[in-house]
Design a protein around this motif. Sequence first.
Motif, PDB file in Angstrom:
ATOM      1  N   THR A  60     -15.585  16.365   0.504  1.00 23.63           N
ATOM      2  CA  THR A  60     -15.692  14.951   1.140  1.00 23.63           C
ATOM      3  C   THR A  60     -15.363  13.944   0.313  1.00 23.63           C
ATOM      4  O   THR A  60     -15.128  14.208  -0.922  1.00 23.63           O
ATOM      5  N   ILE A  61     -15.042  12.839   1.009  1.00 22.15           N
ATOM      6  CA  ILE A  61     -14.704  11.582   0.599  1.00 22.15           C
ATOM      7  C   ILE A  61     -15.699  10.733   0.848  1.00 22.15           C
ATOM      8  O   ILE A  61     -16.509  10.563   1.919  1.00 22.15           O
ATOM      9  N   ASP A  62     -15.686   9.536   0.380  1.00 24.47           N
ATOM     10  CA  ASP A  62     -16.526   8.270   0.597  1.00 24.47           C
ATOM     11  C   ASP A  62     -15.570   7.549   1.470  1.00 24.47           C
ATOM     12  O   ASP A  62     -14.625   6.694   0.911  1.00 24.47           O
ATOM     13  N   PRO A  63     -15.950   6.986   2.576  1.00 27.48           N
ATOM     14  CA  PRO A  63     -15.040   6.221   3.587  1.00 27.48           C
ATOM     15  C   PRO A  63     -14.973   4.941   3.076  1.00 27.48           C
ATOM     16  O   PRO A  63     -14.106   4.069   3.407  1.00 27.48           O
ATOM     17  N   GLU A  64     -15.878   4.439   2.423  1.00 25.40           N
ATOM     18  CA  GLU A  64     -15.857   2.960   1.830  1.00 25.40           C
ATOM     19  C   GLU A  64     -15.077   2.892   0.190  1.00 25.40           C
ATOM     20  O   GLU A  64     -15.104   2.039  -0.248  1.00 25.40           O
ATOM     21  N   ASN A  65     -14.687   4.025  -0.093  1.00 27.83           N
ATOM     22  CA  ASN A  65     -13.879   4.106  -1.571  1.00 27.83           C
ATOM     23  C   ASN A  65     -12.410   3.836  -1.338  1.00 27.83           C
ATOM     24  O   ASN A  65     -11.952   2.667  -1.758  1.00 27.83           O
ATOM     25  N   GLY A  66     -11.885   4.652  -0.558  1.00 34.63           N
ATOM     26  CA  GLY A  66     -10.282   4.629  -0.373  1.00 34.63           C
ATOM     27  C   GLY A  66      -9.268   4.918  -1.547  1.00 34.63           C
ATOM     28  O   GLY A  66      -8.196   4.623  -1.300  1.00 34.63           O
ATOM     29  N   ALA A  67      -9.959   5.397  -2.366  1.00 36.09           N
ATOM     30  CA  ALA A  67      -9.125   5.933  -3.758  1.00 36.09           C
ATOM     31  C   ALA A  67      -9.487   7.345  -3.976  1.00 36.09           C
ATOM     32  O   ALA A  67      -9.128   7.715  -4.961  1.00 36.09           O
ATOM     33  N   SER A  91      -0.029   7.846  -4.801  1.00 34.05           N
ATOM     34  CA  SER A  91      -0.753   6.797  -5.400  1.00 34.05           C
ATOM     35  C   SER A  91      -1.422   5.959  -4.550  1.00 34.05           C
ATOM     36  O   SER A  91      -2.493   5.335  -4.586  1.00 34.05           O
ATOM     37  N   ALA A  92      -0.744   6.123  -2.974  1.00 31.10           N
ATOM     38  CA  ALA A  92      -1.348   5.487  -1.939  1.00 31.10           C
ATOM     39  C   ALA A  92      -2.887   5.941  -1.554  1.00 31.10           C
ATOM     40  O   ALA A  92      -3.749   5.258  -1.042  1.00 31.10           O
ATOM     41  N   GLY A  93      -3.249   7.329  -2.157  1.00 25.41           N
ATOM     42  CA  GLY A  93      -4.449   7.766  -1.909  1.00 25.41           C
ATOM     43  C   GLY A  93      -5.368   7.749  -3.055  1.00 25.41           C
ATOM     44  O   GLY A  93      -6.595   8.144  -2.993  1.00 25.41           O
ATOM     45  N   SER A  94      -4.985   7.156  -4.270  1.00 27.08           N
ATOM     46  CA  SER A  94      -5.720   6.936  -5.336  1.00 27.08           C
ATOM     47  C   SER A  94      -5.788   5.723  -5.867  1.00 27.08           C
ATOM     48  O   SER A  94      -5.832   5.541  -7.092  1.00 27.08           O
ATOM     49  N   GLY A  95      -5.458   4.610  -5.244  1.00 29.68           N
ATOM     50  CA  GLY A  95      -5.794   3.327  -5.808  1.00 29.68           C
ATOM     51  C   GLY A  95      -4.918   2.066  -5.226  1.00 29.68           C
ATOM     52  O   GLY A  95      -5.463   1.054  -5.096  1.00 29.68           O
ATOM     53  N   GLY A 152       0.845  -1.142  -0.071  1.00 29.81           N
ATOM     54  CA  GLY A 152       0.094   0.002   0.006  1.00 29.81           C
ATOM     55  C   GLY A 152       0.867   1.104   0.086  1.00 29.81           C
ATOM     56  O   GLY A 152       0.352   2.307   0.547  1.00 29.81           O
ATOM     57  N   ASN A 153       1.923   1.325  -0.610  1.00 26.03           N
ATOM     58  CA  ASN A 153       3.206   2.225  -0.602  1.00 26.03           C
ATOM     59  C   ASN A 153       3.500   2.597   0.676  1.00 26.03           C
ATOM     60  O   ASN A 153       4.002   3.875   0.645  1.00 26.03           O
ATOM     61  N   GLY A 154       3.184   1.922   1.823  1.00 23.48           N
ATOM     62  CA  GLY A 154       3.507   2.239   3.135  1.00 23.48           C
ATOM     63  C   GLY A 154       2.411   2.499   4.048  1.00 23.48           C
ATOM     64  O   GLY A 154       2.482   2.747   5.306  1.00 23.48           O
ATOM     65  N   MET A 155       0.969   2.141   3.492  1.00 22.91           N
ATOM     66  CA  MET A 155       0.101   2.518   4.389  1.00 22.91           C
ATOM     67  C   MET A 155      -0.060   1.397   5.453  1.00 22.91           C
ATOM     68  O   MET A 155      -1.238   1.410   6.278  1.00 22.91           O
ATOM     69  N   ASN A 156       0.509   0.161   5.102  1.00 23.72           N
ATOM     70  CA  ASN A 156       0.374  -0.720   6.157  1.00 23.72           C
ATOM     71  C   ASN A 156       1.142  -0.344   7.444  1.00 23.72           C
ATOM     72  O   ASN A 156       0.369  -0.606   8.542  1.00 23.72           O
ATOM     73  N   PHE A 157       2.006   0.782   7.352  1.00 23.82           N
ATOM     74  CA  PHE A 157       2.673   1.116   8.665  1.00 23.82           C
ATOM     75  C   PHE A 157       1.738   1.995   9.315  1.00 23.82           C
ATOM     76  O   PHE A 157       1.454   2.088  10.518  1.00 23.82           O
ATOM     77  N   VAL A 158       1.068   2.913   8.474  1.00 22.76           N
ATOM     78  CA  VAL A 158      -0.225   3.688   9.102  1.00 22.76           C
ATOM     79  C   VAL A 158      -1.035   2.937   9.892  1.00 22.76           C
ATOM     80  O   VAL A 158      -1.578   3.328  10.829  1.00 22.76           O
ATOM     81  N   GLU A 159      -1.618   1.985   8.985  1.00 17.63           N
ATOM     82  CA  GLU A 159      -2.850   1.242   9.486  1.00 17.63           C
ATOM     83  C   GLU A 159      -2.392   0.664  10.873  1.00 17.63           C
ATOM     84  O   GLU A 159      -3.222   0.518  12.188  1.00 17.63           O
ATOM     85  N   THR A 207       4.587  13.163  -4.284  1.00 21.27           N
ATOM     86  CA  THR A 207       3.936  12.771  -2.679  1.00 21.27           C
ATOM     87  C   THR A 207       2.990  13.580  -2.215  1.00 21.27           C
ATOM     88  O   THR A 207       2.576  14.843  -2.572  1.00 21.27           O
ATOM     89  N   ASN A 208       2.197  12.954  -1.195  1.00 18.36           N
ATOM     90  CA  ASN A 208       1.123  13.806  -0.433  1.00 18.36           C
ATOM     91  C   ASN A 208       1.425  13.564   0.979  1.00 18.36           C
ATOM     92  O   ASN A 208       1.985  12.837   1.516  1.00 18.36           O
ATOM     93  N   ILE A 209       0.763  14.467   1.838  1.00 20.59           N
ATOM     94  CA  ILE A 209       0.887  14.535   3.059  1.00 20.59           C
ATOM     95  C   ILE A 209      -0.645  14.426   3.360  1.00 20.59           C
ATOM     96  O   ILE A 209      -1.623  14.969   3.018  1.00 20.59           O
ATOM     97  N   TYR A 210      -0.852  13.345   4.341  1.00 19.10           N
ATOM     98  CA  TYR A 210      -2.326  13.131   4.737  1.00 19.10           C
ATOM     99  C   TYR A 210      -2.133  13.291   6.421  1.00 19.10           C
ATOM    100  O   TYR A 210      -1.346  12.798   7.079  1.00 19.10           O
TER     101      TYR A 210
END
Length: 683
Positions: free
Chosen positions: A631-638, A518-522, A493-500, A556-559
């Motif tokens: 807004t975003i859709d919490p069930e989308n993830g991308a 790209s972690a935030g877009s798919g 997940g580009n490193g989102m596994n650490f975040v989770e 990169t993006n900052i979340y």
Amino acid sequence: MSSKKTIKSVEPNIADLANGWLKKYKLDYKLEQESLNSEIDKALNDYHSKSGGNGGNIPDVKLLLQDKYLNYYPILIEYKGYKDKLVKLDSNGQVDNKTTKNQPNYKNIKSYAVNGAVHYANAILHHTSYTDIIAIGMTGFKNESCKIEHQIGVYYVSKNNFGIGQKIGEYSDFSFLSKENFDNFIEKVKSIHLSQEEIEKLKEQREREIDASLVQLNNDIYQNEKGLGENDRVYLVAASIIATLGIPGEVAPLEKSELKSSAEKGNKDGDIILRKIQAFLDKKDLPEDKKQLIVRTLQNTLTTENINKVENGESQLKRVFTKIVDDLGIYYKIGLTTDFTGKLFNEMYGWLGFSQDKLNDVVLTPSYVAKLLVKLARVDQNSYVWDFATGSAGLLVAAMNEMLIDAKNNSTSPEQLAIKSAKIKSEQLLGLELLPSVYMLAILNMILMGDGSSNILNKDSLKDFEGNYGFGKTENKFPANAFVLNPPYSAKGNGMNFVEKALAMMDKGYAAIIIQNSAGSGKAVEYNKKILKRNTLLASIKMPIDLFIGKSSVQTNIYVFRINESHKKDDIVKFIDFSNDGYTRTNRKKASSNLKDTDHAKERYQEIVDLVRFGKSKLNILTEKEYYEGTIDPENGADWNQTAPVDTRPTLIDFKKTVSDYLAWEVSNLLKNQNNEDDRLGK
């Protein structure tokens, strides 16, 4: 017409006048070639000279005075004999001893009295245990009546002002050095403080110097010291720095002269450095297994046969050790709150032949971005900050710096501040790093910062970490309420596994991560959906494409997240396009600085913090095209990388302009046709 060449120097008269004062005050002063003490003599001899050569710094006068608390202060005095040769200041009002390329400005150092004295003071700051030095310049000239007129400049050079030199006051003689007046003078010296703004400016200046010194050092080792791999170079710098840090009253810093380049077993240069490191670590309150890991790691490089082999009376190890101490010693001695080893790491690894993909995994966060992440995670003196892929600990250094500043700003008791600072370093920071060579740098970084290394762990944060302290309260969970991260982008997940994982172990607080966008877009849909089940996405910030220029060209993006509050579909997310952050970056090896503030960069970074915290009312430099609340859709993830929608509907103004343009075109055509018709008819 007179010139400087024809005007005769009155330096002998100035020296005679000033030395007469010192004699009158019964002070034990030493002239040029006389010895003050071996430590100071050696420091002056080892430091680069006023003319740019090696060694041989000879102040006109040296003293070592003691105050009522029995603290010693070296006093260095330099005389000149011309008008207007007292001091040369730069545009910031600082003693101008550096060129635009951050090299010593030997012309000024040689020509101006104060500049020369400050240069000598830095030699002592660099090469001795003294941290507070008084630099005095004095010059004069003969006036129209042939009487000597003199000027005096008195400056304070210390660890606290990064060796830059601060003016203490106006003086017409040296009576402030007399026994009766010296304690009052030192009280005045101690009352001189830099503002936070001045500290930030000086830190930036020193950081640019560090960059230049690291490039120079690495070039030197790379070109002239054969047989040293990239890890060897990193470990040699780490070993040299630890060996020369020392602990006042307990472990003396290793001196260059102690390395004898002997071939005797157990007494080679590597053995001597290793013993000093062992002595240093034994006095540090670190877990035994951590101490042993550091020693084992460094031992492999320090005891190899080739590096200890003696040629022409000197081992390669001693030569490299000398270069490191001479080039870098001043920067870690003055206690910079900067990611020192991060800079070292980036410079050392800049020479490696990594493939681009692999490079992405070892690129460290620039210090100004680290500071932004820390502010976005709302770090203060009461935060407990962790980082699951800590690299050289740059993000934790930035967090520690922010925490210490907040503690200082909110403290009225020096004693309580000391206790709080110690707690911040030992209990409120935790970092995990899997790669041994990078882990070593993180440990070194935190030791250099005054030792927040207690809970820097050489563990796999995804597999081997359950959230407990690594040292001290090992049975207790680390009560993290701030998470900062720049993960390896090759991870899942580009490193989102650490975040989770990190966010799932937190009960409250905020998180700020910089990650491949790209972690935030798919690329991390499943991780993102899980994260939003118990955390709120507050902001998505698109960073400049050239943020890691020379190392990587990843977008990169900052979340930014609020912890333990599930994301609802109507929650507002602040989408910010920060492609223009105000900095211009280049990638030139020989440039004095590859980062220039060309458009209010500092103000822009502060505006980002304010926008995320307070919303649209803080828009100032950025425009509505760069800031969008959606807004975003919490069930989308991308759908985390949105931009302000562009309104394509024409306005009345657009319509009027279009009609106006069309009519103008029609009239122009009619006139043109009329002219053509007239020409054809011969009118």
